[in-house]
Structure formats: structure tokens, C-alpha cells
Design a protein around this motif. Structure first.
Motif, PDB file in Angstrom:
ATOM      1  N   LYS A 215      50.008  85.815  32.040  1.00 13.42           N
ATOM      2  CA  LYS A 215      51.347  85.330  31.692  1.00 13.42           C
ATOM      3  C   LYS A 215      52.334  86.485  31.758  1.00 13.42           C
ATOM      4  O   LYS A 215      52.133  87.535  31.147  1.00 13.42           O
ATOM      5  CB  LYS A 215      51.356  84.691  30.301  1.00 13.42           C
ATOM      6  CG  LYS A 215      52.724  84.120  29.937  1.00 13.42           C
ATOM      7  CD  LYS A 215      52.639  83.170  28.781  1.00 13.42           C
ATOM      8  CE  LYS A 215      54.025  82.584  28.456  1.00 13.42           C
ATOM      9  NZ  LYS A 215      54.618  81.896  29.607  1.00 13.42           N
ATOM     10  N   GLY A 216      53.416  86.280  32.502  1.00 11.14           N
ATOM     11  CA  GLY A 216      54.449  87.301  32.604  1.00 11.14           C
ATOM     12  C   GLY A 216      55.463  87.179  31.482  1.00 11.14           C
ATOM     13  O   GLY A 216      55.386  86.291  30.629  1.00 11.14           O
ATOM     14  N   TYR A 223      61.184  88.640  36.147  1.00 12.19           N
ATOM     15  CA  TYR A 223      59.916  88.155  35.593  1.00 12.19           C
ATOM     16  C   TYR A 223      58.855  89.202  35.886  1.00 12.19           C
ATOM     17  O   TYR A 223      58.610  89.544  37.047  1.00 12.19           O
ATOM     18  CB  TYR A 223      59.539  86.806  36.201  1.00 12.19           C
ATOM     19  CG  TYR A 223      58.518  86.056  35.378  1.00 12.19           C
ATOM     20  CD1 TYR A 223      58.793  85.685  34.069  1.00 12.19           C
ATOM     21  CD2 TYR A 223      57.279  85.704  35.906  1.00 12.19           C
ATOM     22  CE1 TYR A 223      57.869  84.997  33.304  1.00 12.19           C
ATOM     23  CE2 TYR A 223      56.349  85.012  35.158  1.00 12.19           C
ATOM     24  CZ  TYR A 223      56.647  84.661  33.846  1.00 12.19           C
ATOM     25  OH  TYR A 223      55.725  83.981  33.092  1.00 12.19           O
ATOM     26  N   LYS A 224      58.210  89.726  34.817  1.00 14.78           N
ATOM     27  CA  LYS A 224      57.401  90.933  34.937  1.00 14.78           C
ATOM     28  C   LYS A 224      55.967  90.744  34.459  1.00 14.78           C
ATOM     29  O   LYS A 224      55.703  89.984  33.529  1.00 14.78           O
ATOM     30  CB  LYS A 224      58.023  92.072  34.113  1.00 14.78           C
ATOM     31  CG  LYS A 224      59.403  92.492  34.574  1.00 14.78           C
ATOM     32  CD  LYS A 224      59.883  93.698  33.785  1.00 14.78           C
ATOM     33  CE  LYS A 224      61.166  94.259  34.357  1.00 14.78           C
ATOM     34  NZ  LYS A 224      61.587  95.501  33.686  1.00 14.78           N
ATOM     35  N   PHE A 225      55.092  91.532  35.100  1.00 12.00           N
ATOM     36  CA  PHE A 225      53.710  91.664  34.660  1.00 12.00           C
ATOM     37  C   PHE A 225      53.404  93.153  34.555  1.00 12.00           C
ATOM     38  O   PHE A 225      53.739  93.927  35.455  1.00 12.00           O
ATOM     39  CB  PHE A 225      52.734  91.026  35.653  1.00 12.00           C
ATOM     40  CG  PHE A 225      52.888  89.550  35.818  1.00 12.00           C
ATOM     41  CD1 PHE A 225      52.078  88.665  35.120  1.00 12.00           C
ATOM     42  CD2 PHE A 225      53.854  89.036  36.673  1.00 12.00           C
ATOM     43  CE1 PHE A 225      52.219  87.298  35.273  1.00 12.00           C
ATOM     44  CE2 PHE A 225      54.009  87.664  36.837  1.00 12.00           C
ATOM     45  CZ  PHE A 225      53.191  86.789  36.130  1.00 12.00           C
ATOM     46  N   SER A 226      52.778  93.556  33.456  1.00 13.84           N
ATOM     47  CA  SER A 226      52.322  94.934  33.273  1.00 13.84           C
ATOM     48  C   SER A 226      50.866  94.869  32.841  1.00 13.84           C
ATOM     49  O   SER A 226      50.555  94.343  31.759  1.00 13.84           O
ATOM     50  CB  SER A 226      53.172  95.653  32.224  1.00 13.84           C
ATOM     51  OG  SER A 226      52.760  96.986  32.080  1.00 13.84           O
ATOM     52  N   ILE A 227      49.970  95.411  33.680  1.00 16.53           N
ATOM     53  CA  ILE A 227      48.536  95.181  33.501  1.00 16.53           C
ATOM     54  C   ILE A 227      47.812  96.524  33.447  1.00 16.53           C
ATOM     55  O   ILE A 227      47.888  97.325  34.386  1.00 16.53           O
ATOM     56  CB  ILE A 227      47.966  94.331  34.646  1.00 16.53           C
ATOM     57  CG1 ILE A 227      48.826  93.078  34.872  1.00 16.53           C
ATOM     58  CG2 ILE A 227      46.526  93.937  34.344  1.00 16.53           C
ATOM     59  CD1 ILE A 227      48.503  92.316  36.139  1.00 16.53           C
ATOM     60  N   ALA A 228      47.093  96.762  32.357  1.00 13.51           N
ATOM     61  CA  ALA A 228      46.354  98.015  32.186  1.00 13.51           C
ATOM     62  C   ALA A 228      45.030  97.979  32.941  1.00 13.51           C
ATOM     63  O   ALA A 228      44.513  96.905  33.282  1.00 13.51           O
ATOM     64  CB  ALA A 228      46.096  98.258  30.701  1.00 13.51           C
ATOM     65  N   ARG A 229      44.473  99.141  33.192  1.00 10.24           N
ATOM     66  CA  ARG A 229      43.123  99.243  33.733  1.00 10.24           C
ATOM     67  C   ARG A 229      42.111  99.123  32.598  1.00 10.24           C
ATOM     68  O   ARG A 229      42.446  99.317  31.426  1.00 10.24           O
ATOM     69  CB  ARG A 229      42.936 100.565  34.475  1.00 10.24           C
ATOM     70  CG  ARG A 229      43.721 100.616  35.787  1.00 10.24           C
ATOM     71  CD  ARG A 229      43.337 101.846  36.580  1.00 10.24           C
ATOM     72  NE  ARG A 229      41.936 101.843  36.976  1.00 10.24           N
ATOM     73  CZ  ARG A 229      41.457 101.249  38.078  1.00 10.24           C
ATOM     74  NH1 ARG A 229      42.276 100.610  38.900  1.00 10.24           N
ATOM     75  NH2 ARG A 229      40.172 101.299  38.363  1.00 10.24           N
ATOM     76  N   ILE A 246      50.509 103.927  32.782  1.00 11.68           N
ATOM     77  CA  ILE A 246      49.301 103.817  33.602  1.00 11.68           C
ATOM     78  C   ILE A 246      48.943 102.337  33.719  1.00 11.68           C
ATOM     79  O   ILE A 246      47.949 101.855  33.157  1.00 11.68           O
ATOM     80  CB  ILE A 246      48.167 104.648  32.991  1.00 11.68           C
ATOM     81  CG1 ILE A 246      48.662 106.068  32.730  1.00 11.68           C
ATOM     82  CG2 ILE A 246      46.957 104.686  33.921  1.00 11.68           C
ATOM     83  CD1 ILE A 246      47.736 106.908  31.896  1.00 11.68           C
ATOM     84  N   THR A 247      49.771 101.607  34.419  1.00 13.44           N
ATOM     85  CA  THR A 247      49.594 100.160  34.564  1.00 13.44           C
ATOM     86  C   THR A 247      49.964  99.724  35.974  1.00 13.44           C
ATOM     87  O   THR A 247      50.696 100.416  36.681  1.00 13.44           O
ATOM     88  CB  THR A 247      50.484  99.382  33.579  1.00 13.44           C
ATOM     89  OG1 THR A 247      51.851  99.737  33.808  1.00 13.44           O
ATOM     90  CG2 THR A 247      50.115  99.676  32.139  1.00 13.44           C
ATOM     91  N   THR A 248      49.446  98.566  36.344  1.00 13.75           N
ATOM     92  CA  THR A 248      49.944  97.876  37.535  1.00 13.75           C
ATOM     93  C   THR A 248      51.155  97.055  37.108  1.00 13.75           C
ATOM     94  O   THR A 248      51.069  96.258  36.172  1.00 13.75           O
ATOM     95  CB  THR A 248      48.862  96.972  38.128  1.00 13.75           C
ATOM     96  OG1 THR A 248      47.851  97.782  38.738  1.00 13.75           O
ATOM     97  CG2 THR A 248      49.434  96.025  39.180  1.00 13.75           C
ATOM     98  N   GLY A 249      52.276  97.279  37.777  1.00 13.05           N
ATOM     99  CA  GLY A 249      53.504  96.566  37.438  1.00 13.05           C
ATOM    100  C   GLY A 249      53.938  95.670  38.585  1.00 13.05           C
ATOM    101  O   GLY A 249      54.004  96.115  39.734  1.00 13.05           O
ATOM    102  N   ILE A 250      54.212  94.424  38.283  1.00 13.00           N
ATOM    103  CA  ILE A 250      54.651  93.454  39.289  1.00 13.00           C
ATOM    104  C   ILE A 250      55.926  92.792  38.778  1.00 13.00           C
ATOM    105  O   ILE A 250      55.942  92.218  37.684  1.00 13.00           O
ATOM    106  CB  ILE A 250      53.570  92.394  39.563  1.00 13.00           C
ATOM    107  CG1 ILE A 250      52.311  93.056  40.125  1.00 13.00           C
ATOM    108  CG2 ILE A 250      54.086  91.325  40.533  1.00 13.00           C
ATOM    109  CD1 ILE A 250      51.153  92.100  40.313  1.00 13.00           C
ATOM    110  N   ASN A 251      56.989  92.871  39.562  1.00 14.02           N
ATOM    111  CA  ASN A 251      58.287  92.338  39.159  1.00 14.02           C
ATOM    112  C   ASN A 251      58.789  91.320  40.173  1.00 14.02           C
ATOM    113  O   ASN A 251      58.730  91.567  41.382  1.00 14.02           O
ATOM    114  CB  ASN A 251      59.306  93.478  39.049  1.00 14.02           C
ATOM    115  CG  ASN A 251      58.872  94.554  38.076  1.00 14.02           C
ATOM    116  OD1 ASN A 251      58.231  94.272  37.072  1.00 14.02           O
ATOM    117  ND2 ASN A 251      59.218  95.797  38.386  1.00 14.02           N
TER     118      ASN A 251
END
Length: 332
Positions: A215-216, A223-229, A246-251
Motif C-alpha cells: 500500500k502506497g 503516490y509513493k512507496f518506500s520499501i526496506a530491504r 536505504i530503501t527502494t522508492g517508487i513515486n
């Protein structure tokens, strides 16, 4: 002693050892010695493992007031350990491939602070114009703040903008003063409070969430996603929480009619890089940049920026195989 050698003696040596090890010349590369049980000669001390590295200390908002007073900007305390100060370039009017880029899509610089046993760590990503870059570099170097990466987040763009990652260890107020001197070399506007209400996101966010598998969040019309390893990341001495960047960021920036521009970056180990490139290109997503953010992270991490425009849900579906090719923390 130079500011750089004062700030990071252990981590800098560890990075040098890694480089020398790659050429088979590791002998003699040591920051500590011990008497060998047989023969009494010096032995190279084993580097700290992830479980031995120092975690950041728990802090409160009040602990960071001297930093905010110095910067003239406030931030957000994340999970009690990382204090994040947003540094968006709302003054810049940047276009790329005919798209007017909103600050939250690609122009959102930041600085993060974390307190460790003896010193405070500063990390961040500053957005600067090409004209500002030399002055910012000089200010950072004069303050003893390292630049650990210099790169772009966008393809063709006007005006020319660069992103520089920073790192330093020391007294938090001294770090904040150094950062403020670098910001003073730019035209970044004074901090302003967030809007009382979020602007609408004219995208099929439910469809995007389903395609991404997470969920963003809406932030400033993006509209954003921030995902850790999933693994623990260190610099050889300190545990580095994902909130340090230190995350993957998708905007996703809405373009109308459920269309979006997407920008951000994937955080990857070396073995994941080519799989992510192939997955993104299969989905018609452009590769913008492949680079590092820090000098001595363990495991070694690389970041890949991307760009595409199209139907929001279709783009999310194209991103999913690239996400699945990396070792991300499970969705909560």
C-alpha cells in the motif's frame, strides 16, 4: 588531522581493505592487531559483523531541538532513531520529456541524523542546480562533510539538476552548521509547513497497490512507496536503519486520465542488478542511472533510477517483476 580522517577512521580503512582484498593484497591492511597464539606475530582483527555493529540510540524529538534550531528547519523522528529533515526544492521548475516535475516526484532532498554511542551520523541527498554544485561542494568540503555520490535522477532535463549524497560523523550541532552552510550556497526556500489537506491523487491507487503488492501513501500530490530491504545493513561499524535512505522508492505523479510519470530508485546487491535492469526494460521502463549512495555499506548496495510515463496500473505491473528480483522486507 583532516576533518575526513577525524570523522571516519575505521570505516575508511575498512573500505580500503575491501579494495585491496580484491587485488589479493590484503596482508598488512589492519586497523588493530592481536598477538597470535602461535608465534606471537600481529594478526588482522576480524571486522565487526552485523550483529556486532552498533545500532542507533533511541531518541526523542526534544533531543534534536539543537539541530532544528541550527538549521531553522524541523523534521520527523522515525522509529525513535532517525531524525529526517525534508529539503525539497520547491523553487525549481524542472521539466523532463515534456513533464513538469513536482518536487515530490524527484526534487525532494533530505538530511537524516542518527545518534550512536560516541557520535551522531549525518546522511542525506541534496538537490542542486549545475550552477550551485561547485559552491555546495566547496561548502561541504570546508565543513568536513563527505560527498559519497553525485548523479542524476532524471534523463533530459531543464534546468540541469544534480543530486549529491552526503555523510559525516560528529557533534550534531556542528554537523547541522556544516549542512546549513551548504544549503546557503543554494536558492532553496525557507521551510514551510505542510498543507492542511493532501491534494487529490487522480490515479487508480487501489489498482496500483494491488499490482505492487503493497500500500502506497499520498504525499504532496504524489503516490509513493518506500520499501526496506530484509537484511541488516551496516557500514562495518554502525547499523544503518532503512530510514537513513536505504530503501527502494517508487513515486507516481498523476498526469491526468489515470496516467502517471514514475520515478525513483531500486536498492540492490550486485547479484540483483542485471535482473532488475532486464525486468524494467521488459516493461518499457527507462534506466536513468546506476550508482552507489555510500562508500562502505555492507552488503555493498547499488541504486538504479528509472523513468516512464503511461497508465498508472500498467506501470505498476511493469515494476512488480523488478521488485520481486530484489530481497525486500515483507509487506506489512
Amino acid at each position: 588531522m583532516s576533518p575526513r580522517s577525524h570523522m571516519k577512521p575505521v570505516a575508511g580503512t575498512a573500505a580500503a581493505c575491501l579494495l585491496i582484498a580484491g587485488s589479493g593484497l590484503l596482508s598488512g591492511c589492519s586497523t588493530a592487531t592481536a598477538e597470535g597464539a602461535a608465534g606471537g606475530g600481529p594478526q588482522t582483527a576480524a571486522p565487526p559483523t552485523a550483529t556486532q555493529a552498533q545500532p542507533p540510540a533511541q531518541t526523542t524529538e526534544a533531543d534534536w531541538k539543537p539541530v532544528t534550531d541550527t538549521l531553522g528547519r524541523t523534521g520527523t523522528l522515525m522509529k525513535g532513531t532517525v531524525y529526517r529533515v525534508p529539503l525539497p526544492r520547491k523553487d525549481l521548475k524542472v521539466t523532463t520529456q515534456g513533464v513538469a516535475v513536482k518536487p515530490g516526484l524527484a526534487l525532494g532532498g533530505y538530511a537524516v541524523f542518527a545518534k550512536y554511542q560516541r557520535e551522531t551520523m549525518l546522511m542525506g541527498d541534496l538537490v542542486v542546480t549545475e550552477d550551485e554544485l561547485p559552491k555546495v561542494t566547496d561548502a561541504l568540503q570546508a565543513a568536513g562533510i563527505e560527498q559519497t555520490a553525485l548523479h542524476k535522477h532524471l534523463l533530459q532535463q531543464s534546468p540541469a539538476v544534480w543530486w549529491t549524497h552526503i555523510h559525516a560523523m560528529g557533534n550534531p550541532v556542528t554537523l547541522a552548521k556544516g549542512l546549513k552552510s551548504a544549503l546557503a550556497a543554494t536558492a532553496i526556500p525557507p521551510a514551510s509547513p505542510p498543507p492542511a489537506t493532501q491534494p487529490p491523487i487522480n490515479l487508480n491507487t487501489a489498482g496500483i497497490d494491488k499490482a505492487i503488492g503493497r500500500k502506497g501513501t499520498a504525499d504532496g500530490g504524489i503516490y509513493k512507496f518506500s520499501i526496506a530491504r530484509k537484511e541488516t545493513v551496516t557500514d562495518g561499524t554502525h547499523v544503518l536503519p532503512s530510514a537513513l535512505g536505504i530503501t527502494t522508492g517508487i513515486n507516481f505523479q498523476p498526469l491526468g486520465g489515470n496516467r502517471a510519470a514514475i520515478n525513483g530508485d531500486f536498492v540492490m546487491t550486485a547479484s540483483e542488478v542485471q535482473m532488475v535492469i532486464r525486468a524494467l526494460r521488459k516493461g518499457g521502463i527507462d534506466i536513468v542511472e546506476l550508482h552507489n549512495h555510500t562508500l562502505n555499506d555492507q552488503p555493498r548496495l547499488f541504486y538504479m533510477h528509472f523513468w516512464a510515463t503511461g497508465d498508472g496500473v500498467t506501470l505498476a505491473r511493469a515494476l512488480r517483476p523488478a521488485l520481486d528480483a530484489t530481497a525486500l522486507a515483507p509487506a506489512s
